[in-house]
Design an enzyme around this catalytic site. Structure first.
Site, PDB file in Angstrom:
ATOM      1  N   ASP A  67       1.292  -1.229   0.133  1.00 51.05           N
ATOM      2  CA  ASP A  67      -0.143   0.431   0.284  1.00 51.05           C
ATOM      3  C   ASP A  67       1.199   1.399   0.336  1.00 51.05           C
ATOM      4  O   ASP A  67       1.925   1.551  -0.110  1.00 51.05           O
ATOM      5  CB  ASP A  67      -0.951   0.121   1.497  1.00 51.05           C
ATOM      6  CG  ASP A  67      -0.701  -0.739   2.352  1.00 51.05           C
ATOM      7  OD1 ASP A  67       0.778  -0.031   2.730  1.00 51.05           O
ATOM      8  OD2 ASP A  67      -1.158  -1.094   3.269  1.00 51.05           O
ATOM      9  N   ASN A 136      -7.421  -3.322  14.286  1.00 51.12           N
ATOM     10  CA  ASN A 136      -8.916  -3.077  13.968  1.00 51.12           C
ATOM     11  C   ASN A 136      -9.024  -5.068  12.977  1.00 51.12           C
ATOM     12  O   ASN A 136      -9.516  -5.384  11.895  1.00 51.12           O
ATOM     13  CB  ASN A 136      -9.713  -2.394  13.008  1.00 51.12           C
ATOM     14  CG  ASN A 136      -8.634  -1.981  11.995  1.00 51.12           C
ATOM     15  OD1 ASN A 136      -7.702  -2.581  11.297  1.00 51.12           O
ATOM     16  ND2 ASN A 136      -9.453  -0.726  10.816  1.00 51.12           N
ATOM     17  N   HIS A 138      -7.515  -5.343  10.137  1.00 45.29           N
ATOM     18  CA  HIS A 138      -6.913  -4.877   8.783  1.00 45.29           C
ATOM     19  C   HIS A 138      -5.377  -5.561   8.239  1.00 45.29           C
ATOM     20  O   HIS A 138      -4.513  -5.706   8.742  1.00 45.29           O
ATOM     21  CB  HIS A 138      -6.807  -3.528   8.341  1.00 45.29           C
ATOM     22  CG  HIS A 138      -5.748  -2.818   8.649  1.00 45.29           C
ATOM     23  ND1 HIS A 138      -5.736  -1.064   8.981  1.00 45.29           N
ATOM     24  CD2 HIS A 138      -4.775  -2.887   8.637  1.00 45.29           C
ATOM     25  CE1 HIS A 138      -4.917  -1.098   9.176  1.00 45.29           C
ATOM     26  NE2 HIS A 138      -3.851  -1.767   9.348  1.00 45.29           N
ATOM     27  N   GLU A 143      -9.682  -1.897   5.162  1.00 41.40           N
ATOM     28  CA  GLU A 143     -10.428  -2.276   6.846  1.00 41.40           C
ATOM     29  C   GLU A 143     -11.142  -3.405   6.943  1.00 41.40           C
ATOM     30  O   GLU A 143     -11.887  -3.625   5.524  1.00 41.40           O
ATOM     31  CB  GLU A 143     -10.933  -0.697   6.505  1.00 41.40           C
ATOM     32  CG  GLU A 143     -10.126   0.759   6.988  1.00 41.40           C
ATOM     33  CD  GLU A 143      -8.809   0.217   8.204  1.00 41.40           C
ATOM     34  OE1 GLU A 143      -8.362  -0.715   8.139  1.00 41.40           O
ATOM     35  OE2 GLU A 143      -8.036   1.465   7.645  1.00 41.40           O
TER      36      GLU A 143
HETATM   37  C1  F6R Z   1       1.596  -1.899   5.946  1.00 40.46           C
HETATM   38  C2  F6R Z   1       0.148  -2.437   6.433  1.00 40.46           C
HETATM   39  C3  F6R Z   1      -0.248  -2.422   7.188  1.00 40.46           C
HETATM   40  C4  F6R Z   1       0.040  -2.870   8.295  1.00 40.46           C
HETATM   41  C5  F6R Z   1      -0.727  -2.283  10.344  1.00 40.46           C
HETATM   42  C6  F6R Z   1       0.351  -2.706  11.341  1.00 40.46           C
HETATM   43  O1  F6R Z   1       2.266  -1.160   4.734  1.00 40.46           O
HETATM   44  O2  F6R Z   1      -0.291  -2.813   5.411  1.00 40.46           O
HETATM   45  O3  F6R Z   1      -1.452  -3.730   7.456  1.00 40.46           O
HETATM   46  O4  F6R Z   1       1.147  -4.225   8.551  1.00 40.46           O
HETATM   47  O5  F6R Z   1      -1.701  -1.648  10.252  1.00 40.46           O
HETATM   48  O6  F6R Z   1       0.917  -1.561  11.433  1.00 40.46           O
HETATM   49  P1  F6R Z   1       1.897  -2.031  12.846  1.00 40.46           P
HETATM   50  O7  F6R Z   1       3.013  -2.725  12.726  1.00 40.46           O
HETATM   51  O8  F6R Z   1       2.346  -0.056  12.827  1.00 40.46           O
HETATM   52  O9  F6R Z   1       1.282  -1.689  14.266  1.00 40.46           O
END
Ligand code: F6R
Length: 260
Positions: A67, A136, A138, A143
């Site tokens: 992303d 959450n 994701h 989401e």
């Molecule tokens: C990032 C991504 C997100 C993160 C997730 C966890 O490229 O795709 O799904 O893996 O938000 O983020 P952290 O590791 O910062 O808790």
């Protein structure tokens, strides 16, 4: 799902890096799906350490990140382009042209998303997809309520996700609202998935992903349908799993012996 529970976050991070390096050693021209976020920083540190010790080379690999925020130029300090360059790409031998992230500055983000999906297909599909998980549930920026059949597209971030990511920006208002993300079906097409979650803050999302019903309300639960998904956890992230004793019985201390 293969569920590997390590005592510490460090052990889970190192195991994740070793598995990725092992996959590249087995197939040097691997197509890797990569993730960003706080959880991944030490995985990339370990990969760089392995590269420096000549235990792995990325010279033939191709990467596609999950992303990118919409509205941030690649050079912006908080863009995922910058994150990847600083955390990994500039330290290893991967050619820049072999690294891909969605174009958050595209004049037509919907077309950019469709082009990104097509580029993944043209590269032969993803061999190994690295994933984190949001509080959450994701994966990528899919989401809750994301279609389990979704492809790369524009998504609106939840307030929860923006609050979690605000730490990288000067204020909540400056935290982007939109992103281009691979879809859940895009992720599910990967031949193998490796999801890393550490810390007590992820325990509820991890339990919903592994033991909850498969539901768009917890997008990561789609991985229950993936035939080769490995979930790497530290003890805290595993703390809400009802069947934890069983997972630890199958793979004591998260060990299923990855050698480099
Ligand atoms: C990032 C991504 C997100 C993160 C997730 C966890 O490229 O795709 O799904 O893996 O938000 O983020 P952290 O590791 O910062 O808790």
């Amino acid at each position: 799902m293969k569920i590997l529970i390590h005592d510490t976050a460090e052990a889970a991070e190192k195991d994740t890096a070793r598995r990725l390096a092992q996959a590249v050693n087995k197939k040097p021209d691997s197509v890797l799906g990569l993730a960003t976020g706080g959880t991944m920083t030490r995985v990339y540190e370990e990969l760089v350490a392995l590269y420096n010790k000549k235990r792995v080379s990325f010279s033939e690999a191709t990467t596609f990140n999950l992303d990118e925020y919409i509205g941030l130029p690649a050079e912006h300090p908080c863009s995922y382009h910058t994150y990847m360059r600083e955390a990994l790409f500039k330290h290893i031998d991967i050619p820049e042209a072999a690294t891909h992230l969605p174009d958050g500055m595209a004049s037509d983000p919907d077309q950019a998303a469709a082009d990104y999906e097509a580029a993944i297909h043209a590269a032969g599909g993803i061999d190994l997809q690295l994933l984190g998980i949001g509080h959450n549930g994701h994966i990528g920026f899919n989401e809750p309520s994301s279609s389990l059949q979704s492809r790369t597209r524009v998504k609106t971030l939840t307030e929860d996700t923006r609050r979690a990511n605000q730490r990288y920006f000067a204020s909540f208002d400056e935290t982007p609202i939109y992103a281009i993300t691979m879809g859940i079906a895009t992720i599910m097409d990967a031949r193998e998935c490796l999801l890393l979650a550490t810390g007590a803050g992820k325990a509820d999302a991890v339990a919903a992903m592994i033991e909850g019903p498969m539901s768009a309300n917890c997008p990561a639960s789609a991985l229950q349908m993936h035939q080769t998904a490995t979930i790497l956890l530290d003890s805290e992230a595993a703390s809400r799993l009802a069947n934890r004793a069983y997972y630890e019985y199958v793979h004591p201390k998260g060990d299923d012996s990855v050698q480099l």
